[in-house]
Write a protein that holds these residues in place. Sequence first.
Motif, short mmCIF file in Angstrom:
data_model
loop_
_atom_site.label_atom_id
_atom_site.label_comp_id
_atom_site.label_asym_id
_atom_site.label_seq_id
_atom_site.Cartn_x
_atom_site.Cartn_y
_atom_site.Cartn_z
N ALA A 41 0.83 -1.21 0.00
CA ALA A 41 0.00 0.00 0.00
C ALA A 41 0.86 1.25 0.00
CB ALA A 41 -0.94 -0.01 1.21
N VAL A 42 1.88 1.27 0.84
CA VAL A 42 2.78 2.43 0.91
C VAL A 42 3.51 2.62 -0.42
CG1 VAL A 42 4.87 3.34 2.01
CG2 VAL A 42 3.05 2.35 3.40
N LEU A 47 4.33 5.51 -5.57
CA LEU A 47 4.38 5.49 -7.03
C LEU A 47 3.34 6.44 -7.63
CD1 LEU A 47 4.80 1.65 -7.62
CD2 LEU A 47 6.52 3.42 -8.06
N LEU A 48 2.13 6.43 -7.08
CA LEU A 48 1.08 7.32 -7.57
C LEU A 48 1.43 8.77 -7.27
CD1 LEU A 48 -1.66 7.63 -8.92
CD2 LEU A 48 -2.71 7.38 -6.67
N GLN A 49 1.93 9.02 -6.08
CA GLN A 49 2.29 10.37 -5.69
C GLN A 49 3.37 10.94 -6.62
OE1 GLN A 49 3.62 10.67 -1.63
NE2 GLN A 49 2.70 12.68 -1.42
N ALA A 86 -4.66 3.60 0.77
CA ALA A 86 -3.45 4.40 0.53
C ALA A 86 -3.64 5.34 -0.65
CB ALA A 86 -2.26 3.48 0.30
N ILE A 87 -4.28 4.85 -1.70
CA ILE A 87 -4.52 5.67 -2.89
C ILE A 87 -5.46 6.82 -2.54
CG2 ILE A 87 -5.55 5.66 -5.18
CD1 ILE A 87 -4.56 2.68 -5.32
N LEU A 88 -6.51 6.53 -1.79
CA LEU A 88 -7.43 7.59 -1.36
C LEU A 88 -6.70 8.67 -0.57
CD1 LEU A 88 -10.64 5.65 -0.32
CD2 LEU A 88 -10.49 7.50 -1.99
N PHE A 89 -5.82 8.25 0.30
CA PHE A 89 -5.05 9.20 1.10
C PHE A 89 -4.23 10.12 0.19
CE2 PHE A 89 -1.07 10.41 3.15
CZ PHE A 89 -1.57 11.15 4.21
N VAL A 90 -3.52 9.54 -0.77
CA VAL A 90 -2.69 10.33 -1.69
C VAL A 90 -3.56 11.31 -2.48
CG1 VAL A 90 -1.25 10.23 -3.76
CG2 VAL A 90 -0.81 8.67 -1.88
N LEU A 91 -4.66 10.83 -3.00
CA LEU A 91 -5.53 11.70 -3.80
C LEU A 91 -6.09 12.85 -2.98
CD1 LEU A 91 -7.38 9.01 -5.93
CD2 LEU A 91 -5.66 10.65 -6.73
N HIS A 92 -6.43 12.60 -1.72
CA HIS A 92 -6.93 13.67 -0.85
C HIS A 92 -5.83 14.66 -0.49
CE1 HIS A 92 -11.13 12.84 -0.02
NE2 HIS A 92 -10.84 11.55 0.00
#
Length: 142
Positions: A41-42, A47-49, A86-92
């Motif tokens: 998840a991290v 990677l997305l960030q 984890a993806i939701l956190f990055v997007l927010h």
Amino acid sequence: MEPAGGKPKIHVVTVESKPSDPEVVDSFTLQTTETSPAAQAVNLAQLLQGRLPGMTYDSAVIKTAGASPVARRNRAAFQRAHAEGAILFVLHEVGNIGVEAKDAQGLATLAGKKKADLEAKAQGLHSARKYHDAVYAALAML
């Protein structure tokens, strides 16, 4: 999100809303090399960030896994849930954009369309099967 044999992948698609029809602008896949669900998840979040600053978008959506008809405690479900969080956190954290996370039926309801119609349109916009869920999610936000 796709569990992918123990190493989840994120399939990302950007869709431009054009006056006549939506058009896929870009698509790519991020895959972790980690083995534990928390590390996966991290890693996926990192990677997305790393990719988001070079992208232009005004909303984001995640097509989450629907509830299983039979309660299961398998590893894939946990991996996906960790990665989705984890993806939701990055997007927010990235910016002041609308972010949604819903299963297929929830996205169809959000779009005000029938699930089958949204699936058919998603299949028509991208030739690669692996991106159909991402296109489906993007269409729900248009």
